[in-house]
Design a protein around this motif. Sequence first.
Motif, PDB file in Angstrom:
ATOM      1  N   PHE A 116       0.807  -1.220   0.000  1.00 11.01           N
ATOM      2  CA  PHE A 116       0.000   0.000   0.000  1.00 11.01           C
ATOM      3  C   PHE A 116       0.847   1.280   0.000  1.00 11.01           C
ATOM      4  CE2 PHE A 116      -2.764  -3.162   1.996  1.00 11.01           C
ATOM      5  CZ  PHE A 116      -3.846  -3.084   1.136  1.00 11.01           C
ATOM      6  N   GLY A 117       2.151   1.144  -0.254  1.00 11.14           N
ATOM      7  CA  GLY A 117       2.997   2.334  -0.249  1.00 11.14           C
ATOM      8  C   GLY A 117       3.382   2.708   1.158  1.00 11.14           C
ATOM      9  N   ARG A 118       2.910   3.845   1.651  1.00 10.34           N
ATOM     10  CA  ARG A 118       3.263   4.298   3.000  1.00 10.34           C
ATOM     11  C   ARG A 118       2.254   3.780   4.021  1.00 10.34           C
ATOM     12  NH1 ARG A 118       4.112  10.581   2.877  1.00 10.34           N
ATOM     13  NH2 ARG A 118       4.683  10.078   5.020  1.00 10.34           N
ATOM     14  N   ARG A 119       2.763   3.346   5.189  1.00  8.81           N
ATOM     15  CA  ARG A 119       1.877   2.830   6.242  1.00  8.81           C
ATOM     16  C   ARG A 119       0.992   3.934   6.799  1.00  8.81           C
ATOM     17  NH1 ARG A 119       3.065  -2.232   8.021  1.00  8.81           N
ATOM     18  NH2 ARG A 119       5.032  -3.109   7.297  1.00  8.81           N
ATOM     19  N   ALA A 120       1.477   5.166   6.784  1.00  6.64           N
ATOM     20  CA  ALA A 120       0.673   6.269   7.307  1.00  6.64           C
ATOM     21  C   ALA A 120      -0.624   6.429   6.530  1.00  6.64           C
ATOM     22  CB  ALA A 120       1.488   7.558   7.255  1.00  6.64           C
TER      23      ALA A 120
END
Length: 303
Positions: free
Chosen positions: A7-11
């Motif tokens: 998903f790319g960045r966890r944030a």
Amino acid sequence: MSSYFVFGRRATVRASFAVGLLPILVFALLPAVAVFVISFTDVRALPFLPVNWVGVENYKSFFSAAHLGYNVNALKNTFIFAFLVTIIQNVLALLIAVLFNQPLRGTTFYRSVVFLPTILGVTVIGLIWSLMFNPTASPGAAIWHWFGANTAFFGDPKIALYLVIFVQVWAGIGVAVVIYLAGLQAIPAELYEVASIDGASSWQKLRLITYPLLAPSVTANMLLCIVGSLQSYQLIYVLTGPNNDATQVLSLAIFTQGFGGSAAGGSAQSQGYAAAISVVQFVMVGVISLIVLAYLRKREERL
């Protein structure tokens, strides 16, 4: 070595979960906590009345001798209603789904007809079946007269609950058929072809292929039906009213205590007492659902 995250960045994922979680907290969890707190008070809908903390008095009142007969009758009707609706609806839905899974002419039309009651409102369904079972002039009365008998249908305490169960099954069977049909269509056709090559009979295909692979659909339908029927009261209210002992269920008792309509179960329009019944019902539905879920999961593993 840095690990790859799909998903790319966890944030971003955490923010998405937070946005999705917020409505659940505001519209589900907080009201549930509020109901639990209210169940320990004597709050009523009348203005300017003081609200007092009464502890477990509402729960004692629910199990007291003064309300025991009313509540036992409501619990008995609730279990009969939930048991028969769950069994009848699932058996009929499975048979209909198996039929609709065959290459028959006009299947799309018949699927629409079966699903149609699901989109009707409770009031519309109640009006339809009130007319169908009108004691003086209706198709139901005409059939009854063929056998030389008369009945008040929804006003007859001997058959009122079973008529409501019939209407509930009619109204809810569309969703169950869709779930079973999706489960049947997810079974690879190659499995049946291989079984046919090996000489398997229709019963062996049903027992060894269809039945095990359809188990998740059975679990989903059974749980949806149990939880829904244990909490259902709208059709009963519309068809038989709030004061019919023959069709009194626990959810209807909560509604009448919270919003009026009946004083048979105790102090009328006592939101604190209604909240206490809601907590009792929540525990009952939760325990039954978990037991059934554990049983169905083990059953899936055995198949």
